[in-house]
Enzyme design. Structure first.
Site, mmCIF file in Angstrom:
data_model
loop_
_atom_site.group_PDB
_atom_site.id
_atom_site.type_symbol
_atom_site.label_atom_id
_atom_site.label_comp_id
_atom_site.label_asym_id
_atom_site.label_seq_id
_atom_site.Cartn_x
_atom_site.Cartn_y
_atom_site.Cartn_z
ATOM 1 N N SER A 1 14.156 125.594 21.345
ATOM 2 C CA SER A 1 12.831 125.009 21.136
ATOM 3 C C SER A 1 12.142 124.521 22.411
ATOM 4 C CB SER A 1 12.908 123.865 20.126
ATOM 5 O OG SER A 1 13.575 122.762 20.682
ATOM 6 N N LYS B 1 12.373 116.909 22.347
ATOM 7 C CA LYS B 1 11.001 117.428 22.270
ATOM 8 C C LYS B 1 10.127 116.724 23.292
ATOM 9 C CE LYS B 1 11.975 119.710 18.480
ATOM 10 N NZ LYS B 1 12.288 121.102 18.555
#
Length: 138
Positions: A41, A84
């Site tokens: 990701s 993230k």
């Protein structure tokens, strides 16, 4: 007499080991800890398996900024820690979302690899309390 001396030495050893464990626990819980990021990701910024030093003081002092990479508890699976990029804080306007602004007490997190990331576009704004640390050094 030798038995008493060995018992005393053992007591001192276990006492020091206990103190060391308590100090180590406090440091990794409240100051810094190692974090390993897994998955695609955040590629190419973070490769699968990269190891980071993460610090907790920014979260405690509320000094995490936009564009910082953070680790947080997944809103989908609380047993999982996700890495993230923090792109918006409470009150910030969102351009590509059903929401117009990030709600109070929340942040908006995105993966750098948008095609392969499960992030705020999937699970929405993340409560600030789920953010555990800021990644500072690879």
């Amino acid at each position: 007499m030798a038995t008493v001396s060995k018992l005393r030495q053992s007591w001192i050893y276990f006492k020091r080991a206990g103190i060391f464990c308590c100090v180590a626990h406090c440091i990794t819980t409240h100051v810094v800890e190692p974090v390993q990021c897994r998955g695609p990701s955040m590629m190419p910024t973070i490769e699968d398996g990269d190891l980071f030093i993460a610090e907790h003081l920014s979260r405690s002092l509320n000094t995490i900024h936009r564009k910082d990479i953070v680790a947080c508890r997944s809103p989908i699976d609380p047993n999982m820690l996700v890495c993230k990029r923090l792109v918006a804080k409470e009150g910030d306007r969102l351009q590509s979302s059903q929401l117009s602004r990030v709600p109070r007490g929340h942040v908006w997190l995105l993966g750098d690899n948008s095609d392969r990331s499960t992030d705020s576009r999937s699970f929405g704004p993340v409560p600030h309390g789920l953010v555990s640390c800021r990644l500072v050094y690879r």
